[in-house]
Motif scaffolding. Structure first.
Motif, PDB file in Angstrom:
ATOM      1  N   ARG A   1      14.220  -0.180   2.380  1.00 20.09           N
ATOM      2  CA  ARG A   1      15.171   0.939   2.333  1.00 20.09           C
ATOM      3  C   ARG A   1      15.503   1.297   0.885  1.00 20.09           C
ATOM      4  N   ALA A   2      15.726   0.265   0.072  1.00 12.32           N
ATOM      5  CA  ALA A   2      16.047   0.517  -1.346  1.00 12.32           C
ATOM      6  C   ALA A   2      14.872   1.201  -2.039  1.00 12.32           C
ATOM      7  N   THR A   3      13.646   0.745  -1.746  1.00 13.85           N
ATOM      8  CA  THR A   3      12.444   1.351  -2.346  1.00 13.85           C
ATOM      9  C   THR A   3      12.335   2.821  -1.964  1.00 13.85           C
ATOM     10  N   GLN A   4      12.755   3.135  -0.735  1.00 14.91           N
ATOM     11  CA  GLN A   4      12.698   4.527  -0.273  1.00 14.91           C
ATOM     12  C   GLN A   4      13.843   5.369  -0.853  1.00 14.91           C
ATOM     13  N   GLY A   5      14.714   4.715  -1.609  1.00 14.61           N
ATOM     14  CA  GLY A   5      15.833   5.444  -2.187  1.00 14.61           C
ATOM     15  C   GLY A   5      17.067   5.465  -1.312  1.00 14.61           C
ATOM     16  N   ASN A   6      16.979   4.777  -0.158  1.00 14.25           N
ATOM     17  CA  ASN A   6      18.138   4.726   0.750  1.00 14.25           C
ATOM     18  C   ASN A   6      19.001   3.517   0.394  1.00 14.25           C
ATOM     19  N   MET A   7      19.722   3.643  -0.730  1.00 15.43           N
ATOM     20  CA  MET A   7      20.502   2.511  -1.244  1.00 15.43           C
ATOM     21  C   MET A   7      21.613   2.109  -0.276  1.00 15.43           C
ATOM     22  N   THR A   8      22.326   3.113   0.272  1.00 12.48           N
ATOM     23  CA  THR A   8      23.453   2.774   1.160  1.00 12.48           C
ATOM     24  C   THR A   8      22.944   2.080   2.417  1.00 12.48           C
ATOM     25  N   GLY A   9      21.779   2.512   2.915  1.00 11.55           N
ATOM     26  CA  GLY A   9      21.182   1.838   4.079  1.00 11.55           C
ATOM     27  C   GLY A   9      20.848   0.393   3.776  1.00 11.55           C
ATOM     28  N   ALA A  10      20.305   0.163   2.571  1.00 12.02           N
ATOM     29  CA  ALA A  10      19.959  -1.201   2.157  1.00 12.02           C
ATOM     30  C   ALA A  10      21.222  -2.050   2.045  1.00 12.02           C
ATOM     31  N   VAL A  11      22.275  -1.456   1.465  1.00  8.73           N
ATOM     32  CA  VAL A  11      23.552  -2.174   1.319  1.00  8.73           C
ATOM     33  C   VAL A  11      24.105  -2.573   2.691  1.00  8.73           C
TER      34      VAL A  11
ATOM     35  N   LYS B   1      22.431  -6.376  -7.217  1.00  8.37           N
ATOM     36  CA  LYS B   1      21.573  -5.411  -7.930  1.00  8.37           C
ATOM     37  C   LYS B   1      21.764  -4.008  -7.375  1.00  8.37           C
ATOM     38  N   LEU B   2      21.849  -3.910  -6.050  1.00  7.33           N
ATOM     39  CA  LEU B   2      22.047  -2.594  -5.423  1.00  7.33           C
ATOM     40  C   LEU B   2      23.376  -1.986  -5.860  1.00  7.33           C
ATOM     41  N   TYR B   3      24.426  -2.798  -5.869  1.00  5.01           N
ATOM     42  CA  TYR B   3      25.747  -2.282  -6.280  1.00  5.01           C
ATOM     43  C   TYR B   3      25.722  -1.824  -7.749  1.00  5.01           C
ATOM     44  N   VAL B   4      25.005  -2.572  -8.599  1.00  2.11           N
ATOM     45  CA  VAL B   4      24.896  -2.162 -10.008  1.00  2.11           C
ATOM     46  C   VAL B   4      24.174  -0.809 -10.085  1.00  2.11           C
ATOM     47  N   ASP B   5      23.083  -0.661  -9.307  1.00  2.00           N
ATOM     48  CA  ASP B   5      22.355   0.624  -9.286  1.00  2.00           C
ATOM     49  C   ASP B   5      23.250   1.764  -8.818  1.00  2.00           C
ATOM     50  N   LEU B   6      24.181   1.446  -7.916  1.00  2.29           N
ATOM     51  CA  LEU B   6      25.092   2.470  -7.389  1.00  2.29           C
ATOM     52  C   LEU B   6      26.354   2.615  -8.246  1.00  2.29           C
ATOM     53  N   ALA B   7      26.402   1.876  -9.372  1.00  2.00           N
ATOM     54  CA  ALA B   7      27.561   1.879 -10.283  1.00  2.00           C
ATOM     55  C   ALA B   7      28.847   1.419  -9.585  1.00  2.00           C
ATOM     56  N   GLN B   8      28.700   0.552  -8.559  1.00  3.82           N
ATOM     57  CA  GLN B   8      29.880  -0.014  -7.879  1.00  3.82           C
ATOM     58  C   GLN B   8      30.105  -1.428  -8.435  1.00  3.82           C
ATOM     59  N   TYR B   9      30.641  -1.452  -9.671  1.00  2.57           N
ATOM     60  CA  TYR B   9      30.653  -2.707 -10.431  1.00  2.57           C
ATOM     61  C   TYR B   9      31.637  -3.731  -9.872  1.00  2.57           C
ATOM     62  N   THR B  10      32.735  -3.260  -9.297  1.00  5.39           N
ATOM     63  CA  THR B  10      33.703  -4.220  -8.746  1.00  5.39           C
ATOM     64  C   THR B  10      33.077  -4.979  -7.584  1.00  5.39           C
ATOM     65  N   LEU B  11      32.299  -4.266  -6.750  1.00  2.45           N
ATOM     66  CA  LEU B  11      31.618  -4.921  -5.624  1.00  2.45           C
ATOM     67  C   LEU B  11      30.500  -5.834  -6.133  1.00  2.45           C
TER      68      LEU B  11
ATOM     69  N   GLN C   1       0.822  -1.224   0.000  1.00  2.54           N
ATOM     70  CA  GLN C   1       0.000   0.000   0.000  1.00  2.54           C
ATOM     71  C   GLN C   1       0.852   1.269   0.000  1.00  2.54           C
ATOM     72  N   GLY C   2       2.182   1.087  -0.002  1.00  2.00           N
ATOM     73  CA  GLY C   2       3.062   2.248  -0.010  1.00  2.00           C
ATOM     74  C   GLY C   2       3.300   2.853   1.366  1.00  2.00           C
ATOM     75  N   GLU C   3       2.822   2.166   2.424  1.00  2.00           N
ATOM     76  CA  GLU C   3       3.028   2.664   3.796  1.00  2.00           C
ATOM     77  C   GLU C   3       4.381   2.157   4.296  1.00  2.00           C
ATOM     78  N   LEU C   4       5.455   2.694   3.712  1.00  2.00           N
ATOM     79  CA  LEU C   4       6.775   2.112   3.948  1.00  2.00           C
ATOM     80  C   LEU C   4       7.288   2.357   5.361  1.00  2.00           C
ATOM     81  N   GLN C   5       6.963   3.522   5.927  1.00  2.00           N
ATOM     82  CA  GLN C   5       7.442   3.799   7.276  1.00  2.00           C
ATOM     83  C   GLN C   5       6.773   2.873   8.296  1.00  2.00           C
ATOM     84  N   GLU C   6       5.464   2.677   8.141  1.00  2.29           N
ATOM     85  CA  GLU C   6       4.751   1.755   9.050  1.00  2.29           C
ATOM     86  C   GLU C   6       5.289   0.337   8.907  1.00  2.29           C
ATOM     87  N   ALA C   7       5.548  -0.076   7.663  1.00  4.44           N
ATOM     88  CA  ALA C   7       6.104  -1.414   7.431  1.00  4.44           C
ATOM     89  C   ALA C   7       7.456  -1.539   8.130  1.00  4.44           C
TER      90      ALA C   7
END
Length: 305
Positions: free
Chosen positions: A139-149, A171-181, A108-114
């Motif tokens: 966290r990734a859905t909220q745009g907090n990629m580093t938190g998700a990592v 997938k997260l590292y690819v989104d962050l362009a951290q290809y070696t990781l 339902q998009g209630e990410l904080q409650e979840a």
């Protein structure tokens, strides 16, 4: 006795027949991780509506859970809510049901409650792997990629055999362009699933993106592995192989009549391209766009037009 996989799937076209058969189909889909929410609802809803008295209590609540997840998958909020209400009334303090409720909030998009709900489950059960992965996803859905990592890295320190988590982290590292990781994650995945052609292909794509001569050479090898394991319908690996071969060959092609060699003096790229060309013709027909593409690449390399 349990029917074989093909036998169970061969019976689903007839739709709902009887409660025991329906229970078997749902169990089979779950055990084999087959994402077919349409079938879960086709067989699960009649079970809950008409036949729940003929099932054991454990079976009934298991079907409620599977139908709930299928309804979420298909965006049927009313059905999902009805299943969840039943489960919450029956198991008011269950952590498992709390997690289902958090999934519903996510949908339902209630990410904080979840997040709050997942955190409260983790406080009582810090080793709950499912919740750790869901929190990373939120966290990734909220745009907090580093938190998700950070969450996934911490989780994988103690659960290094969890392929799903490595894939999510890659997938997260690819989104962050951290290809070696990302490449490191795929190396771990290949240790867990050495016969998975998709992982070979994805690893090769990341190496190609890094782009040094050594990486491209390794990428070529892994695209070729992927094709060997899965020669049918593996266009991604074929195109990847073509790109690597092009990158490894000197520009301008060879002189007429001499074998075309890679920059390092081997003929491996041309050998692989010719094999790819014949594979593509076998797969798509010699007049197909895919086969013509490889032929064009080969013609360019040999100095033809």
């Amino acid at each position: 006795s349990d029917m074989s996989s093909s036998a169970v799937m061969a019976t689903v076209d007839k739709g709902f027949q009887d409660p025991r058969h329906a229970v078997r189909v749902i169990a089979h889909l779950k055990r084999n991780r087959m994402r077919r929410p349409d079938l879960v609802i086709t067989f699960g809803k009649p079970l809950l509506d008409k036949y729940s008295s003929s099932l054991s209590a454990a079976e009934v609540y298991n079907v409620y859970e599977e139908v709930f997840l299928a309804a979420l998958d298909l965006g049927d909020e009313r059905l999902a809510e009805a299943c969840l209400t039943t489960l919450r009334q029956r198991f008011p303090t269950s952590k498992r049901v709390a997690c289902l409720r958090a999934l519903s909030l996510e949908a339902q998009g209630e990410l904080q409650e979840a997040t709050n709900l997942y955190n409260s489950v983790l406080e009582e059960d810090p080793a709950n792997t499912h919740v750790m992965k869901r929190l990373a996803h939120v966290r990734a859905t909220q745009g907090n990629m580093t938190g998700a990592v950070q969450l996934l890295v911490t989780y994988l320190e103690t659960h290094s055999g969890d392929g799903e988590a490595w894939l999510e982290l890659a997938k997260l590292y690819v989104d962050l362009a951290q290809y070696t990781l990302a490449a490191f994650c795929f190396e771990e995945l290949l240790l867990i699933s050495p016969r998975n052609p998709v992982f070979h292909c994805k690893y090769a794509e990341v190496l190609y993106t890094i782009g040094g001569p050594a990486e491209i050479k390794t990428a070529r090898k892994y695209f070729a592995h992927s094709l060997n394991m899965c020669p049918q319908n593996n266009a991604r690996a074929l195109y990847g192989l073509i790109m690597c071969c092009q990158a490894l060959l000197p520009s301008g092609g060879g002189s007429k009549g001499k074998p075309i060699k890679d920059k390092d003096g081997s003929t491996q790229s041309v050998d692989l391209l010719e094999k790819a060309s014949s594979d593509l013709k076998a797969l798509y027909g010699s007049e197909s766009a895919q086969a013509k593409l490889v032929d064009r690449v080969l013609a360019t390399l040999s100095g033809g037009s």
